[in-house]
Structures are given as structure tokens and as C-alpha cells.
Design a protein around this motif. Structure first.
Motif, PDB file in Angstrom:
ATOM      1  N   THR A  50       0.819  -1.215   0.000  1.00 31.30           N
ATOM      2  CA  THR A  50       0.000   0.000   0.000  1.00 31.30           C
ATOM      3  C   THR A  50       0.846   1.255   0.000  1.00 31.30           C
ATOM      4  O   THR A  50       0.372   2.314  -0.408  1.00 31.30           O
ATOM      5  N   MET A  90       0.810   3.003  -3.151  1.00 29.26           N
ATOM      6  CA  MET A  90      -0.405   3.747  -3.452  1.00 29.26           C
ATOM      7  C   MET A  90      -0.368   5.147  -2.853  1.00 29.26           C
ATOM      8  O   MET A  90      -1.164   5.997  -3.216  1.00 29.26           O
ATOM      9  N   GLU A 144     -12.555  -3.723  -4.010  1.00 30.33           N
ATOM     10  CA  GLU A 144     -12.209  -2.352  -4.419  1.00 30.33           C
ATOM     11  C   GLU A 144     -10.751  -2.044  -4.086  1.00 30.33           C
ATOM     12  O   GLU A 144     -10.038  -1.434  -4.876  1.00 30.33           O
ATOM     13  N   PHE A 145     -10.307  -2.475  -2.913  1.00 25.69           N
ATOM     14  CA  PHE A 145      -8.907  -2.281  -2.543  1.00 25.69           C
ATOM     15  C   PHE A 145      -7.991  -2.977  -3.548  1.00 25.69           C
ATOM     16  O   PHE A 145      -7.020  -2.384  -4.030  1.00 25.69           O
ATOM     17  N   LYS A 161      -8.547  -3.800  -6.628  1.00 22.48           N
ATOM     18  CA  LYS A 161      -8.609  -3.094  -7.914  1.00 22.48           C
ATOM     19  C   LYS A 161      -7.671  -1.887  -7.893  1.00 22.48           C
ATOM     20  O   LYS A 161      -6.864  -1.690  -8.811  1.00 22.48           O
ATOM     21  N   ASN A 162      -7.763  -1.074  -6.848  1.00 19.79           N
ATOM     22  CA  ASN A 162      -6.903   0.118  -6.727  1.00 19.79           C
ATOM     23  C   ASN A 162      -5.442  -0.262  -6.558  1.00 19.79           C
ATOM     24  O   ASN A 162      -4.549   0.404  -7.084  1.00 19.79           O
ATOM     25  N   GLU A 180      -3.967  -1.285  -9.867  1.00 20.62           N
ATOM     26  CA  GLU A 180      -3.749  -0.099 -10.687  1.00 20.62           C
ATOM     27  C   GLU A 180      -2.485   0.647 -10.247  1.00 20.62           C
ATOM     28  O   GLU A 180      -1.705   1.114 -11.077  1.00 20.62           O
ATOM     29  N   ALA A 181      -2.261   0.753  -8.954  1.00 15.53           N
ATOM     30  CA  ALA A 181      -1.048   1.417  -8.461  1.00 15.53           C
ATOM     31  C   ALA A 181       0.194   0.662  -8.909  1.00 15.53           C
ATOM     32  O   ALA A 181       1.184   1.275  -9.326  1.00 15.53           O
TER      33      ALA A 181
END
Length: 135
Positions: free
Chosen positions: A16, A19, A115-116, A118-119, A122-123
Motif C-alpha cells: 500500500t 499507493m 475495491e482495494f 482493484k486500486n 492499478e497502483a
């Protein structure tokens, strides 16, 4: 690694932290150097809230972003990596072994949400890091 009179170290950012677009503003005097590979570890989602964590695994490796940081700023990095344990490990950067700091966290049974993930994917895509280590 000295830079003038300032002693510098490497810090491997994974999970994370990648991100977090505010990292360089929260911990001053950092500079992105590139991508690095940490052998003997794998990323799983065993941190609180289903967030990524590092787990020792001789058959695996983790890719992340390698930053230079002033050693005197390591206490700020500890605060930014709340609850993490700092380790100094050897990794590969541009084909050469380098020592770098990484953080691990206590394991939980929490799982990441759709959702986490997915994000998160992407990061990693934006950072040009391998998606395989996420699945």
C-alpha cells in the motif's frame, strides 16, 4: 551510502505504500531510484485490514520501488510505517546486491476487499511493477 556529508540508505517501498502519492512530502529528503527485487520473501495480504505484508519464503521474491533516504530521517520513516518492524535486508537493484530497509507487520486473518485490490493493481500497473505478485 554517503552523499557528501549526509549518510544515505535505501528503503524498499511495497504494498500500500506504493499507493501513497504523498510519501515524498511526509518523509523529506527521499528520492526514487527505481525498481528493486527482494529475494526470499513474498507479499501476502496478512496485515491488518487485509493490507500487503512481507512473509519469508525462500522460493519467492517481491518487487518494489527503491528510495534513497537520509539515515537521520529513519525515525520519520518509522512513524510513517506505523506499527511496522524495520529490517535491513539485501536486495537486487540494477543487477547488483544492495542493503535496504523494509518493514514487516504483525499478521492477521483480515482479507482485502475487491475495491482495494482493484486500486492496488492499478497502483502497481502505474509503477510498472509485476502484477503476478498480487495474485
Amino acid at each position: 551510502m554517503p552523499r557528501g556529508d549526509i549518510k544515505m540508505s535505501y528503503y524498499l517501498q511495497y504494498g500500500t505504500a506504493i499507493m501513497d502519492r504523498t510519501f515524498d512530502r511526509r518523509v523529506e529528503s527521499t528520492r526514487l531510484e527505481g525498481q528493486a527485487k527482494l529475494k526470499g520473501w513474498r507479499m501476502d495480504f496478512s496485515r491488518e485490514g487485509g493490507q500487503p505484508n512481507l512473509v519469508e519464503d525462500a522460493a519467492s521474491h517481491v518487487w518494489g520501488l527503491l528510495f534513497l533516504i537520509e539515515e537521520q530521517k529513519l525515525s520519520e520513516l518509522d512513524k510513517a510505517e506505523q506499527g511496522g518492524t524495520r529490517h535491513k535486508l539485501e536486495l537486487q537493484f540494477e543487477g547488483e546486491p544492495e542493503a535496504a530497509y523494509v518493514y514487516t507487520y504483525p499478521s492477521t486473518t483480515d482479507k482485502p476487499g475487491a475495491e482495494f485490490l482493484k486500486n492496488f493493481r492499478e497502483a502497481y500497473r502505474q509503477a510498472s511493477l509485476p502484477q503476478k505478485q498480487i495474485d
